[in-house]
Design an enzyme around this catalytic site. Structure first.
Site, PDB file in Angstrom:
ATOM      1  N   CYS A 159      -5.677  30.672 -31.182  1.00 28.85           N
ATOM      2  CA  CYS A 159      -4.526  30.658 -31.823  1.00 28.85           C
ATOM      3  C   CYS A 159      -3.379  30.000 -31.676  1.00 28.85           C
ATOM      4  O   CYS A 159      -2.915  30.351 -30.569  1.00 28.85           O
ATOM      5  CB  CYS A 159      -4.359  32.121 -32.288  1.00 28.85           C
ATOM      6  SG  CYS A 159      -2.965  32.396 -33.337  1.00 28.85           S
ATOM      7  N   CYS A 205       0.846  -1.131   0.083  1.00 28.21           N
ATOM      8  CA  CYS A 205       0.207  -0.039   0.038  1.00 28.21           C
ATOM      9  C   CYS A 205       0.829   1.072   0.040  1.00 28.21           C
ATOM     10  O   CYS A 205       1.534   1.639   1.024  1.00 28.21           O
ATOM     11  CB  CYS A 205      -0.834   0.089   1.278  1.00 28.21           C
ATOM     12  SG  CYS A 205      -2.116   1.409   1.302  1.00 28.21           S
TER      13      CYS A 205
END
Length: 367
Positions: free
Chosen positions: A200, A170
């Site tokens: 753009c 874990c």
């Protein structure tokens, strides 16, 4: 250098048109962070994907080279909050390294998605990659897992994992660095690409060319139904293609989360098919994701921005699967640098650059 999404959310409007989840020392809540890679590695002389030499470094020295959040977990054995970022449930193929020193720890084939909310593995890369010691804090008997090279805290080992080992490593996501399978190697690590459209492409290109860790920015087109469209065809708004930039970046110097933070800082993601005076679907706000990791990271940032009410209007950025990228002609490349005296560069691009330089002043390339 690593910063939480929370701090980012505070900055944007200022410049914008189970038992493992317990600490060995004091309780500390690590803020949820979407980025899976540490961007302070260029300043970390101990980070290496190839050096296996055992490290014995003082905590004072580690404090100089690790981010505050990573130091709290790696050196003070604190635990980040469960379900942090996207790594816990990611099934992307690749390799997991120690975020403090770069030591190889796990392969994606050794990973499984558990219900604990932390990245979980049933086996380690090799017998030396992860080492263990007893942890008797909080009246419990647990097994602490540490990096086999630098002894940094990774998490805990439990006996409730799947076959064939029955183990569950874990791990804290912040303790891990992930490199997807097939990613191109560089001198210090790997590169990744992301395709973004924020109006753009001259504007977006100019910004990312200034960001530390970005190796290459190419203006072009993605999306739509026309193969290799011309600039003139895209400008009609009938091809479905968007003006985009393809960003190639060194994951040892920056990462996906930072790339996305820049994106949502330097354009307006709330105007549908428009950026300022540039209108049409070719100017839409869009992220062309190449894998689930990119998609989930983008979704996380958008969710956090929305919850924090950073914008007055709804974010309309679309997430579209990447299919192809078509490079624009050479005169569109590096447009700002080659045309600084042009009115569009001075009136439209320059303000975006100034905004970027204020928000990300510590992340600009050294000239």
């Amino acid at each position: 250098m690593r910063k939480s999404i929370f701090n980012f959310l505070l900055l944007v409007p200022l410049f914008m048109l189970n038992a493992c989840g317990q600490n060995n020392k004091q309780e500390t809540t690590i803020k949820p962070i979407a980025m899976e890679n540490v961007i302070s590695k260029p300043g970390n002389p101990y980070y290496s994907n190839t050096d296996t030499t055992k490290l014995t470094i003082s905590d004072a020295e580690w404090k100089k080279v690790l981010s505050a959040d990573l130091y709290a977990v790696a050196r003070e054995a604190n635990t980040e909050r469960a379900y942090t970022g996207t790594m816990w449930n990611s099934e992307t193929k690749g390799t997991y390294y120690c975020a403090a020193c770069g030591y190889k720890l796990f392969q994606s084939e050794q990973k499984f998605v558990s219900s604990c909310g932390w990245p979980s593995f049933f086996e380690q890369e090799n017998k030396n990659s992860v080492i263990f010691k007893p942890d008797n804090s909080y009246g419990m008997r647990r097994t602490e897992a540490l990096c086999g090279r630098c002894n940094s805290h990774l998490g805990h080992l439990f006996d409730d994992g799947p076959a064939p080992t029955g183990k569950r490593y874990c791990m804290n996501a912040i303790s891990l660095d992930f490199v997807p399978l097939g990613m191109a190697s560089t001198k210090n690590g790997a590169t990744e690409t992301l395709v973004l459209g924020g109006g753009c492409y001259w504007c977006v290109e100019a910004v990312y060319e200034q960001l530390e860790g970005v190796e290459k920015v190419v203006s072009g087109f993605s999306g739509g139904s026309v193969e290799n469209p011309s600039y003139e065809e895209v400008c009609t708004g009938t091809t479905g293609a968007a003006e985009v930039v393809q960003i190639t970046y060194d994951t040892t110097k920056t990462n996906l989360d930072e790339i996305l933070k820049v994106f949502f800082t330097v354009h307006d993601p709330t105007t549908l098919n428009r950026q300022g005076a540039d209108a049409g679907t070719q100017y839409r706000s869009v992220i062309f994701y190449k894998n689930e990791e990119q998609k989930k990271a983008a979704e996380t940032v958008i969710t956090e921005l929305t919850k924090a009410n950073v914008y007055n209007s709804k974010i309309v950025t679309t997430l579209e699967p990447f299919k192809a990228f078509y490079k624009a002609k050479e005169y569109h490349q590096n447009y700002y640098e080659n045309n600084k005296s042009q009115p569009y560069c001075q009136l439209v691009i320059q303000p975006k650059l100034e905004k970027f330089e204020k928000v990300f002043k510590d992340r600009l390339k050294k000239r």
